[in-house]
Design a protein around this motif. Structure first.
Motif, short mmCIF file in Angstrom:
data_model
loop_
_atom_site.label_atom_id
_atom_site.label_comp_id
_atom_site.label_asym_id
_atom_site.label_seq_id
_atom_site.Cartn_x
_atom_site.Cartn_y
_atom_site.Cartn_z
N ARG A 26 0.84 -1.21 0.00
CA ARG A 26 0.00 0.00 0.00
C ARG A 26 0.87 1.25 0.00
NH1 ARG A 26 -2.90 -1.93 5.02
NH2 ARG A 26 -3.95 -3.76 4.21
N LEU A 27 1.92 1.23 0.80
CA LEU A 27 2.81 2.39 0.89
C LEU A 27 3.51 2.65 -0.44
CD1 LEU A 27 4.28 1.65 4.43
CD2 LEU A 27 2.95 3.67 3.82
N LEU A 28 4.02 1.61 -1.07
CA LEU A 28 4.70 1.77 -2.37
C LEU A 28 3.74 2.29 -3.43
CD1 LEU A 28 6.92 -1.44 -2.33
CD2 LEU A 28 7.71 0.93 -2.17
N ALA A 29 2.50 1.79 -3.42
CA ALA A 29 1.50 2.26 -4.39
C ALA A 29 1.20 3.74 -4.17
CB ALA A 29 0.23 1.43 -4.27
N THR A 30 1.15 4.16 -2.91
CA THR A 30 0.89 5.56 -2.58
C THR A 30 2.03 6.44 -3.04
OG1 THR A 30 -0.46 4.92 -0.68
CG2 THR A 30 0.43 7.15 -0.66
N ILE A 31 3.26 5.99 -2.82
CA ILE A 31 4.43 6.76 -3.26
C ILE A 31 4.41 6.91 -4.78
CG2 ILE A 31 6.96 6.75 -3.43
CD1 ILE A 31 6.88 5.34 -0.61
N GLU A 32 4.11 5.83 -5.48
CA GLU A 32 4.05 5.90 -6.94
C GLU A 32 2.96 6.88 -7.40
OE1 GLU A 32 3.37 3.08 -10.88
OE2 GLU A 32 2.92 2.28 -8.90
N GLN A 33 1.81 6.82 -6.72
CA GLN A 33 0.69 7.72 -7.09
C GLN A 33 1.09 9.18 -6.93
OE1 GLN A 33 -2.81 6.96 -4.73
NE2 GLN A 33 -3.73 8.91 -5.28
#
Length: 196
Positions: free
Chosen positions: A182-189
């Motif tokens: 979830r954290l990595l997806a948020t950073i990418e977003q």
């Protein structure tokens, strides 16, 4: 990947675990105030001796000293292209000090992530950890007090960063890998870049 990131959340939210995992994926250093305090104490530096002067009496380390330790750490070469701050800033004064420090080098924060967790779940998690690690001081009353101090002093940071459009709340409950995802997806977003 060049990213200047803050990770915050209540005690027991899993910040330390996630900070190390994220920093590794992002290729930036994890900068934890607790680690900095311990390193300076172990190295018997002037700043470390000042930290001991407060902590040995059960006092919090004052903002000015914490800010100085963070400034010293961010000036090191490995943090030139980015960092992940864990445990700093803890209040509005520290947030302002960080802004000024970054602005001096024409930088700003890219993203602030708040790990959101249910206080009852965190209390249970910390009580279990206290039992496993033999932390006799971590009673339910002490843990709930730490959570209320967090709610009073650190939670208001969310409003500062929401107003800048750089705050993301991420559910901190679940398996470690799930939360990391979830954290990595948020950073990418937010950054438009996929951490390697």
């Amino acid at each position: 990947m060049s990213v200047r990131l803050v990770l915050f959340g209540p005690p027991g939210a899993g910040k330390g675990t996630q900070a190390v995992r994220l920093a590794e994926r992002l290729g930036v250093p994890t900068i934890s105030t607790g680690d900095i305090f311990r390193a300076n104490i172990a190295g018997d530096t002037e700043l470390g001796r000042q930290v001991v002067g407060y902590t040995s009496k059960g006092h919090l380390v004052p903002d000015e000293l914490t800010d100085a330790l963070i400034a010293d750490r961010l000036a090191q070469p490995d943090a030139a292209d980015g960092f992940l701050l864990d445990g700093y800033p803890r209040n509005g004064a520290q947030a302002a000090a960080l802004d000024a420090l970054l602005a001096a080098d024409d930088h700003e924060l890219d993203l602030v992530i708040e790990l959101a967790v249910d206080p009852d779940v965190v209390t249970a998690r910390l009580l279990k950890r206290a039992q496993i690690e033999g932390r006799v001081d971590d009673t339910e009353d002490v843990i709930r007090h730490r959570l209320s101090v967090y709610a009073e002093q650190t939670s208001p940071l969310a409003e500062i960063y929401v107003n800048r459009g750089i705050l993301a709340q991420v559910d901190g409950l679940g398996e470690v890998d799930e939360v990391t995802g979830r954290l990595l997806a948020t950073i990418e977003q937010f950054t438009g870049e996929l951490p390697q």
